[in-house]
Design an enzyme around this catalytic site. Structure first.
Site, PDB file in Angstrom:
ATOM      1  N   THR A 105       0.848  -1.190   0.000  1.00 32.34           N
ATOM      2  CA  THR A 105       0.000   0.000   0.000  1.00 32.34           C
ATOM      3  C   THR A 105       0.884   1.240   0.000  1.00 32.34           C
ATOM      4  O   THR A 105       1.967   1.225   0.562  1.00 32.34           O
ATOM      5  CB  THR A 105      -0.879  -0.019   1.269  1.00 32.34           C
ATOM      6  N   ASP A 157       6.384  -3.485  -0.568  1.00 30.54           N
ATOM      7  CA  ASP A 157       5.597  -2.576   0.264  1.00 30.54           C
ATOM      8  C   ASP A 157       6.469  -1.392   0.668  1.00 30.54           C
ATOM      9  O   ASP A 157       7.692  -1.468   0.620  1.00 30.54           O
ATOM     10  CB  ASP A 157       5.094  -3.328   1.512  1.00 30.54           C
ATOM     11  N   GLY A 158       5.834  -0.327   1.078  1.00 24.20           N
ATOM     12  CA  GLY A 158       6.550   0.859   1.529  1.00 24.20           C
ATOM     13  C   GLY A 158       6.791   0.824   3.022  1.00 24.20           C
ATOM     14  O   GLY A 158       6.530  -0.178   3.694  1.00 24.20           O
ATOM     15  N   LYS A 199       5.471   1.092   9.952  1.00 23.19           N
ATOM     16  CA  LYS A 199       4.505   1.206   8.862  1.00 23.19           C
ATOM     17  C   LYS A 199       3.149   1.581   9.455  1.00 23.19           C
ATOM     18  O   LYS A 199       2.970   1.532  10.653  1.00 23.19           O
ATOM     19  CB  LYS A 199       4.400  -0.117   8.101  1.00 23.19           C
ATOM     20  N   GLU A 256      -0.920  -5.589   5.899  1.00 20.74           N
ATOM     21  CA  GLU A 256       0.442  -5.571   5.355  1.00 20.74           C
ATOM     22  C   GLU A 256       1.346  -6.521   6.134  1.00 20.74           C
ATOM     23  O   GLU A 256       2.145  -7.258   5.543  1.00 20.74           O
ATOM     24  CB  GLU A 256       1.015  -4.151   5.423  1.00 20.74           C
ATOM     25  N   LYS A 306      12.990   8.460   4.536  1.00 19.45           N
ATOM     26  CA  LYS A 306      12.399   7.506   5.491  1.00 19.45           C
ATOM     27  C   LYS A 306      13.471   6.797   6.327  1.00 19.45           C
ATOM     28  O   LYS A 306      13.149   6.026   7.227  1.00 19.45           O
ATOM     29  CB  LYS A 306      11.575   6.448   4.732  1.00 19.45           C
TER      30      LYS A 306
END
Length: 234
Positions: free
Chosen positions: A31, A88-89, A101, A110, A128
């Site tokens: 996401t 995923d981020g 996250k 996730e 990040k």
């Protein structure tokens, strides 16, 4: 397309992660804005015939919508033996590859998908990267609505400063895909993420929190230097 360097960088990171996907694999679809480019790139590789027989496992409504838009067939965890790769981020990444996250309130799904993957690739921009978790980002905790007040009191006893996440363009709190609420917690610094992850998840009413400890395999970092986007791995 004259996109700004930051957008181009996110695109490059997403595409670089998507390049690691191989045919005949089950892919966890994460996401967020950078992951969205990875989903787009996987879809384009499928359409061009560069990839065959891919099935996606989404981590959110956003991932479902994007996968359908880009023609990636979706399956559920009931239908697969394993997940080969997940992309995923993250909101924060420390030097040990531990993550925070949940900025998009999707961290519960996730964590289920990313933890099951044989290889979990994290796509982020260099902003990040932090020396220790909790430096810049609040820690999201998903909680059953009836338990919000007792959980917030318990978090205060652990030294955290909790606040209920409120909606944007929506009156009232953010509601997760599971129908729960999110408490964002400020910890001055998180020295033992593995311990804190367990402690928070043991509070009655907590479904899951945004600490991902020992889950990530590869971190792909996008940077913009002198107006030029680039991608590196660590």
């Amino acid at each position: 397309m004259n996109a700004d360097p930051v957008t181009l960088m996110k695109q490059q990171v997403g595409y670089a992660a998507a390049a690691k996907v191989q045919s005949n694999s089950i892919v966890g679809l994460g996401t967020g804005s950078t992951t969205a480019y990875a989903i787009q790139a996987i879809g384009e590789r499928l359409q061009s015939g560069d990839l065959q027989n891919i099935k996606g496992i989404p981590t959110s409504f956003q991932a479902i919508v994007l996968a359908r838009q880009y023609g990636i067939p979706l399956v559920t965890l009931d239908e697969v033996e394993k997940i080969d790769i997940a992309i995923d981020g993250a909101d924060e990444v420390d030097p040990q590859k531990n993550l925070i996250k949940g900025g998009g309130a999707a961290h519960t799904q996730e964590k289920i998908v990313d933890s099951l993957a044989d290889q979990f690739i994290v796509v982020v921009d260099s902003g990040k990267l932090v020396d220790h978790l909790g430096s810049t980002f609040l820690l999201p905790v998903e909680v059953l609505p009836m338990a919000v007040t007792p959980v917030m009191k318990a978090i205060e006893k652990l030294g955290g400063k909790p606040q209920l996440r409120m909606g944007v363009k929506k009156a009232g709190p953010v509601v997760t895909d599971q129908g729960n609420l999110v408490i964002d917690v400020k910890f001055d610094r998180i020295d033992q993420p593995a311990e804190l992850e367990k402690t928070l998840n043991n509070l009655p009413g907590v479904l899951e929190n945004g600490l991902f400890v020992g889950v990530a395999d590869i971190i792909m970092v996008g940077e913009v230097k002198d107006g030029q986007p680039s991608v590196r791995e660590f």
